[in-house]
Write a protein that holds these residues in place. Structure first.
Motif, PDB file in Angstrom:
ATOM      1  N   LEU A 226     -11.819 -16.505  14.408  1.00  0.00           N
ATOM      2  CA  LEU A 226     -12.330 -16.102  12.950  1.00  0.00           C
ATOM      3  C   LEU A 226     -10.849 -15.680  12.350  1.00  0.00           C
ATOM      4  N   ALA A 227     -10.253 -14.609  12.960  1.00  0.00           N
ATOM      5  CA  ALA A 227      -9.091 -14.013  12.355  1.00  0.00           C
ATOM      6  C   ALA A 227      -7.914 -15.151  12.219  1.00  0.00           C
ATOM      7  N   ALA A 228      -7.850 -15.647  12.787  1.00  0.00           N
ATOM      8  CA  ALA A 228      -6.612 -16.637  12.745  1.00  0.00           C
ATOM      9  C   ALA A 228      -6.694 -17.715  11.729  1.00  0.00           C
ATOM     10  N   HIS A 229      -8.091 -18.224  11.386  1.00  0.00           N
ATOM     11  CA  HIS A 229      -8.433 -19.192  10.542  1.00  0.00           C
ATOM     12  C   HIS A 229      -8.623 -18.531   9.100  1.00  0.00           C
ATOM     13  N   SER A 230      -8.781 -17.393   8.795  1.00  0.00           N
ATOM     14  CA  SER A 230      -9.287 -16.768   7.712  1.00  0.00           C
ATOM     15  C   SER A 230      -8.189 -16.382   6.707  1.00  0.00           C
ATOM     16  N   ARG A 231      -8.144 -16.427   5.309  1.00  0.00           N
ATOM     17  CA  ARG A 231      -7.006 -16.184   4.621  1.00  0.00           C
ATOM     18  C   ARG A 231      -7.032 -14.824   4.039  1.00  0.00           C
ATOM     19  N   PHE A 232      -7.492 -13.823   4.869  1.00  0.00           N
ATOM     20  CA  PHE A 232      -7.534 -12.372   4.874  1.00  0.00           C
ATOM     21  C   PHE A 232      -7.669 -11.628   6.069  1.00  0.00           C
ATOM     22  N   ASP A 233      -7.506 -10.278   5.906  1.00  0.00           N
ATOM     23  CA  ASP A 233      -7.540  -9.761   7.170  1.00  0.00           C
ATOM     24  C   ASP A 233      -9.039  -9.510   7.734  1.00  0.00           C
ATOM     25  N   VAL A 234      -9.418 -10.165   8.528  1.00  0.00           N
ATOM     26  CA  VAL A 234     -11.039  -9.674   8.973  1.00  0.00           C
ATOM     27  C   VAL A 234     -11.322  -8.534   9.434  1.00  0.00           C
ATOM     28  N   ARG A 235     -10.409  -7.787   9.856  1.00  0.00           N
ATOM     29  CA  ARG A 235     -10.571  -6.344  10.357  1.00  0.00           C
ATOM     30  C   ARG A 235     -10.228  -5.195   9.571  1.00  0.00           C
ATOM     31  N   GLU A 236      -9.772  -5.622   8.389  1.00  0.00           N
ATOM     32  CA  GLU A 236      -9.620  -4.408   7.419  1.00  0.00           C
ATOM     33  C   GLU A 236     -10.823  -3.671   7.034  1.00  0.00           C
ATOM     34  N   ASP A 237     -11.895  -4.117   7.056  1.00  0.00           N
ATOM     35  CA  ASP A 237     -13.038  -3.152   6.896  1.00  0.00           C
ATOM     36  C   ASP A 237     -14.009  -3.175   8.215  1.00  0.00           C
ATOM     37  N   GLU A 238     -13.044  -3.115   9.033  1.00  0.00           N
ATOM     38  CA  GLU A 238     -13.887  -3.072  10.339  1.00  0.00           C
ATOM     39  C   GLU A 238     -14.583  -1.635  10.582  1.00  0.00           C
ATOM     40  N   TYR A 239     -13.943  -0.743  10.014  1.00  0.00           N
ATOM     41  CA  TYR A 239     -14.632   0.668   9.932  1.00  0.00           C
ATOM     42  C   TYR A 239     -15.950   0.851   9.371  1.00  0.00           C
ATOM     43  N   LEU A 240     -16.310  -0.401   8.493  1.00  0.00           N
ATOM     44  CA  LEU A 240     -17.707   0.042   8.074  1.00  0.00           C
ATOM     45  C   LEU A 240     -18.764  -0.392   9.107  1.00  0.00           C
ATOM     46  N   HIS A 241     -18.507  -1.084  10.125  1.00  0.00           N
ATOM     47  CA  HIS A 241     -19.479  -1.191  11.133  1.00  0.00           C
ATOM     48  C   HIS A 241     -20.040   0.117  11.795  1.00  0.00           C
ATOM     49  N   LYS A 242     -19.212   1.038  11.353  1.00  0.00           N
ATOM     50  CA  LYS A 242     -19.467   2.293  12.408  1.00  0.00           C
ATOM     51  C   LYS A 242     -20.872   2.818  12.073  1.00  0.00           C
ATOM     52  N   GLY A 243     -21.270   2.897  10.755  1.00  0.00           N
ATOM     53  CA  GLY A 243     -22.730   3.414  10.547  1.00  0.00           C
ATOM     54  C   GLY A 243     -23.452   2.455  10.073  1.00  0.00           C
ATOM     55  N   GLU A 244     -23.301   1.294   9.780  1.00  0.00           N
ATOM     56  CA  GLU A 244     -24.059   0.190   9.323  1.00  0.00           C
ATOM     57  C   GLU A 244     -25.147  -0.206  10.194  1.00  0.00           C
ATOM     58  N   HIS A 245     -26.336  -0.249   9.672  1.00  0.00           N
ATOM     59  CA  HIS A 245     -27.476  -0.477  10.413  1.00  0.00           C
ATOM     60  C   HIS A 245     -28.118  -1.841  10.432  1.00  0.00           C
ATOM     61  N   GLY A 279     -21.288 -13.386  -9.267  1.00  0.00           N
ATOM     62  CA  GLY A 279     -22.383 -14.376  -9.175  1.00  0.00           C
ATOM     63  C   GLY A 279     -21.920 -15.651  -9.410  1.00  0.00           C
ATOM     64  N   ARG A 280     -20.709 -16.142  -8.452  1.00  0.00           N
ATOM     65  CA  ARG A 280     -20.177 -17.380  -8.587  1.00  0.00           C
ATOM     66  C   ARG A 280     -20.274 -18.051  -7.007  1.00  0.00           C
ATOM     67  N   ASP A 281     -20.428 -19.329  -7.041  1.00  0.00           N
ATOM     68  CA  ASP A 281     -20.582 -19.709  -5.569  1.00  0.00           C
ATOM     69  C   ASP A 281     -19.621 -19.253  -4.803  1.00  0.00           C
ATOM     70  N   PRO A 282     -19.762 -18.887  -3.519  1.00  0.00           N
ATOM     71  CA  PRO A 282     -18.594 -18.647  -2.793  1.00  0.00           C
ATOM     72  C   PRO A 282     -17.684 -19.643  -2.376  1.00  0.00           C
ATOM     73  N   ARG A 283     -18.099 -20.980  -2.531  1.00  0.00           N
ATOM     74  CA  ARG A 283     -17.075 -22.032  -2.310  1.00  0.00           C
ATOM     75  C   ARG A 283     -16.110 -22.207  -3.305  1.00  0.00           C
ATOM     76  N   GLU A 284     -16.203 -21.404  -4.370  1.00  0.00           N
ATOM     77  CA  GLU A 284     -15.207 -21.329  -5.387  1.00  0.00           C
ATOM     78  C   GLU A 284     -14.194 -20.138  -5.176  1.00  0.00           C
ATOM     79  N   ASP A 285     -14.306 -19.406  -4.153  1.00  0.00           N
ATOM     80  CA  ASP A 285     -13.435 -18.424  -3.682  1.00  0.00           C
ATOM     81  C   ASP A 285     -12.691 -18.729  -2.331  1.00  0.00           C
ATOM     82  N   ALA A 286     -11.471 -18.980  -2.445  1.00  0.00           N
ATOM     83  CA  ALA A 286     -10.582 -19.267  -1.508  1.00  0.00           C
ATOM     84  C   ALA A 286     -10.697 -18.395  -0.141  1.00  0.00           C
ATOM     85  N   ARG A 287     -10.692 -17.093  -0.425  1.00  0.00           N
ATOM     86  CA  ARG A 287     -10.919 -16.275   0.833  1.00  0.00           C
ATOM     87  C   ARG A 287     -12.150 -16.437   1.520  1.00  0.00           C
TER      88      ARG A 287
END
Length: 412
Positions: A226-245, A279-287
């Motif tokens: 997933l990291a290699a095939h995504s057009r952004f850093d998939v771990r930039e927000d990894e910290y948010l996993h810490k307290g997410e229920h 509110g736009r279809d995610p297909r239209e967002d390249a990232r």
């Protein structure tokens, strides 16, 4: 006590109204990022002071703004005290907060394990008590035989509320998994909501997830794909996993049902980025689309080994969430009808239709499961269809706010 910031700016945090024994109604501010160590409560009639903290007004200016909103004079000393309390609690955008955030994020990044953050709160910490509660209050309250009666079970949608309120909903979802978990499955894609603002459309976590029942190991190969095939850093927000229920609560059920069976998880927080915000279809967002396409490809490559779980609630309405009053009977029927239409689109595996329908009233119905449900619908095998197992509106007995959720099984 820290000196109040000259032009206070409130951080993007969760604000809900709750009953209070002294104030009658209070504004509770909670930090989904987990930088602030604990929530802070403010008198409900002083909430306009907080809502005006956008970084453009001085303390005097805040007092004047809040006075106009409330229709009564609010002294600048009250504003000063609230700002000081918020600053002390790391609720304001200040250099002090930024330093604290860097420290906390670095500590999480260095850790190999994501702790069971909500154990002892949203569910039992003691392993035996937790296992007994899952069996008796959750699985034991739902009819069995709801698994893959026609086809192979490939996914679930389950609540992400605390176990005490959503026990039956969890029971329906994970009862289906207990009945019909295919023996080939060894990779569980856990898709959840981030209750803290995300900088990127998705965030993965490559840490072991601790539970009172034993750990869940991450699938490092899947995460690297997933990291290699995504057009952004998939771990930039990894910290948010810490307290997410939303993912933690799926983990305890999964660990309970798996026992000693070997399996790995791919934990993903699904914010959808600008697509959801606009509110736009995610297909239209390249990232966003780069990740969604990569996830679908990965699930397809894993074939019968892959299983998807969306930890997702539906509506959030009533005074707790900023509405002026609870819904009446007619409005509750209307809410159920809107939820039913969302569920129909989930059952029909219509990702774009689901996104469009939920986006229409996202500001008022507040479906916090939009991201993980849409992501699951995009990643499920093309022939998969859903079956509704359970739906309910959880009503707060004191102030009447509602959180609705549905449990579904997907078969292919």
């Amino acid at each position: 006590m820290p000196k109040p910031h000259a032009y206070p700016r409130l951080r993007p945090i969760e604000a809900i109204f709750v009953p209070h024994p002294t104030f009658g109604k209070a504004l509770m501010l909670r930090d989904g990022e987990g930088i602030a160590p604990s929530p802070i409560v403010i008198r409900g009639d002083l909430a306009p002071i907080v809502s005006c903290m956008d970084g453009t007004a001085s303390l005097d200016g805040l007092a004047r703004r809040a006075s106009r909103i409330t229709g009564r004079m609010i002294d600048v000393a009250i504003v000063s005290r609230i700002v000081a309390d918020l600053d002390a609690a790391y609720m304001l955008e200040t250099p002090r907060f930024q330093a604290r955030r860097r420290e906390v994020v670095a500590a999480f990044a260095a850790a190999s394990e994501r702790p069971a953050h909500h154990a002892g709160g949203a569910y039992h910490r003691d392993p035996q008590e937790l296992a007994r509660y899952i069996e008796e209050a959750c699985l034991g309250k739902a009819p069995r035989g709801n698994g893959a009666s026609q086809g192979r079970l490939v996914g679930l949608c389950a609540p992400h509320m605390d176990l005490w309120r959503a026990a039956v909903g969890y029971g329906h979802a994970y009862g289906a998994l207990a009945d019909a978990l295919p023996p080939e499955v060894d990779t569980f894609f856990l898709l959840g909501t981030s209750h803290a603002p995300m900088r990127q459309p998705f965030a993965v976590c490559d840490k072991r997830f601790a539970t009172p029942l034993g750990p869940l190991e991450p699938d490092h190969d899947a995460l690297a794909f997933l990291a290699a095939h995504s057009r952004f850093d998939v771990r930039e927000d990894e910290y948010l996993h810490k307290g997410e229920h939303s993912l933690e609560l799926q983990g305890i059920f999964l660990r309970h049902l798996l026992g000693d069976r070997p399996a790995r998880i791919v934990p993903v927080l699904c914010g959808l980025g600008d697509a959801q915000a606009r509110g736009r279809d995610p297909r239209e967002d390249a990232r966003a689309e780069s990740f969604l396409a990569s996830l679908a490809e990965l699930v397809e490559r894993r074939g019968a080994r892959a299983f998807l779980i969306a930890g997702a609630d539906l509506a959030h309405v009533g005074p707790r969430f900023g509405d002026a009053r609870p819904l009446d009977a007619v409005e509750r029927d209307g809410l159920q009808a809107r939820d039913a239409e969302s569920i129909r689109l989930m059952v029909e595996h219509d990702a774009s239709g689901f996104f469009s329908q939920v986006a229409e009233d996202l500001d008022t119905r507040r479906v916090c499961g939009l991201g993980p449900i849409y992501t699951a619908l995009r990643a499920l095998p093309g022939a998969a269809t859903g079956r509704l197992l359970h739906y309910t509106q959880c009503v707060d007995p004191v102030e009447g706010s509602i959180v609705s959720h549905a449990s579904l099984a997907f078969v292919a």
